[in-house]
Write a protein that holds these residues in place. Sequence first.
Motif, short mmCIF file in Angstrom:
data_model
loop_
_atom_site.label_atom_id
_atom_site.label_comp_id
_atom_site.label_asym_id
_atom_site.label_seq_id
_atom_site.Cartn_x
_atom_site.Cartn_y
_atom_site.Cartn_z
N CYS A 289 0.84 -1.20 0.00
CA CYS A 289 0.00 0.00 0.00
C CYS A 289 0.87 1.24 0.00
N VAL A 290 0.45 2.26 -0.76
CA VAL A 290 1.07 3.58 -0.73
C VAL A 290 0.00 4.60 -0.41
N THR A 291 0.27 5.47 0.55
CA THR A 291 -0.65 6.56 0.85
C THR A 291 0.02 7.88 0.45
N VAL A 292 -0.78 8.79 -0.06
CA VAL A 292 -0.30 10.10 -0.50
C VAL A 292 -1.09 11.18 0.22
N SER A 293 -0.39 12.07 0.91
CA SER A 293 -1.03 13.17 1.66
C SER A 293 -2.01 12.63 2.69
N CYS A 294 -1.61 11.59 3.39
CA CYS A 294 -2.50 10.99 4.39
C CYS A 294 -2.58 11.87 5.63
N PRO A 295 -3.79 12.28 6.05
CA PRO A 295 -3.96 13.02 7.30
C PRO A 295 -4.15 12.04 8.46
N GLU B 101 -7.85 14.64 14.22
CA GLU B 101 -8.02 15.87 14.99
C GLU B 101 -7.13 16.99 14.45
N THR B 102 -5.87 16.65 14.13
CA THR B 102 -4.96 17.66 13.57
C THR B 102 -5.47 18.18 12.24
N ALA B 103 -5.87 17.26 11.37
CA ALA B 103 -6.40 17.68 10.07
C ALA B 103 -7.70 18.45 10.22
N ALA C 241 4.08 15.82 2.32
CA ALA C 241 4.84 17.07 2.17
C ALA C 241 4.82 17.82 3.50
N LEU C 242 5.95 18.40 3.83
CA LEU C 242 6.06 19.12 5.10
C LEU C 242 5.34 20.46 5.06
N ASP C 243 4.95 20.92 3.87
CA ASP C 243 4.19 22.17 3.79
C ASP C 243 2.71 21.91 3.46
N ASP C 244 2.26 20.69 3.73
CA ASP C 244 0.85 20.33 3.51
C ASP C 244 -0.02 21.16 4.45
N PRO C 245 -0.98 21.94 3.94
CA PRO C 245 -1.80 22.77 4.82
C PRO C 245 -2.90 22.02 5.54
N ILE C 246 -3.09 20.74 5.22
CA ILE C 246 -4.15 19.94 5.86
C ILE C 246 -3.55 18.80 6.68
N ALA C 247 -2.74 17.96 6.07
CA ALA C 247 -2.05 16.88 6.80
C ALA C 247 -0.76 17.47 7.38
N LEU C 248 -0.91 18.20 8.48
CA LEU C 248 0.20 18.95 9.06
C LEU C 248 1.30 18.02 9.58
#
Length: 394
Positions: free
Chosen positions: A226-232, A236-238, A332-339
Amino acid sequence: MDGYTTALVCAAAAAGAALVRSGKRYIDNSAVELLAAPDGVRAMIEAHCPSLVAPARARLVPPPYLPTGMLQTIYGAMVALRRDSESDIEYDRQLRTMEDGGTVSLDWFPARPSGPECAQPIAIVMSGLGGSAYEYHIRCLAKHLATKSRAGMRVAVLNYRGSGRTPLTSSTMYNGYDTSDIYDTVGYLAQSFPRAPLVCVGFSMGANLLARYLGETGDKSRIAACVTVSCPFSGETAGRAINAPGLLFDKFFQPALTGTIKRIVKRNQDIIQSGAITYDIDAIMRAKRVCDVDNALTARAYGFKDCWEYYAACSSTDFIERIRCPFLAINALDDPIALPEGLPMDQIAKNPRAAIALVAHGGHIGFFSGLSARMWHLQPVLEFLDAVLADKAE
């Protein structure tokens, strides 16, 4: 050379040197950071995934016009309907009825297998909230896996109830908590095509659902990788990120996400109200933020007191250590949702089958690289799945 000319030459040289230094920092900051236990899946990644480890290739250099996570995220949404040589595909659709009468669809590319003798690997792909098989990044991935995989993958994109032109036939809508449709779909594919290895790719909400499913099933999972991309991973954080006030969230994300759900609710009011739970449709239609929709709809559907209890229950963080198939997360470390503070770094480090690849820039389901803004994540997804499938075939 007079003094004025000399000054101009020196100034130009200084400016050029500064530009070179700035460009070098820009490129150096683009290297992939890989976290994986030394005694597990890391060895396979180092041997077969150059886009994640090779010094010259393991980097995402963002376009100069998309240098931030928010710009990458917005650009990804803007090109969602684009059709080009990377994404121009046609699906073979299959509708499936779930146990409770709900309907999901599988969009196959290049086509659905003709019978149980099929031994080609099947990649199950799941989109994010409000997404479907028709989004640009999904179509690009489907074509990339089906045409470039050494293993010759077929792709089956799972469209949630009511999404991607899939009819809503029960009172239960899609959500980030309930994994039952994944259980049903994986079981169906495993039974229908017993010779075909199954792998998964999930984006955003779909990524989180897949991570939870893999943790729930553990050793009994029928998924080979399995590969996840931009997983939140942290709901609660997301949830705090996506519901936080801000110009771009208020004017862009909130209207887009709430609008998608409202359209489904408006078209299917009678079906949604046909179940055991009565919903305040007017409250849903008045909702301005995702948390308002979740309070009025999703949390009520599963008996949670409010959206925050629902977000906590959705989290996949505590399931990571239970995953027993090769698992790669790309964030990504600059993801505005999956912080970044919501990423389960400790849990991944403790699981020898898990790894996470981090890039400085990429946003949420962006990952655009180079002057032409090509999707960087397609290749590491392909390399990882191909490596696992090759290992299984030996």
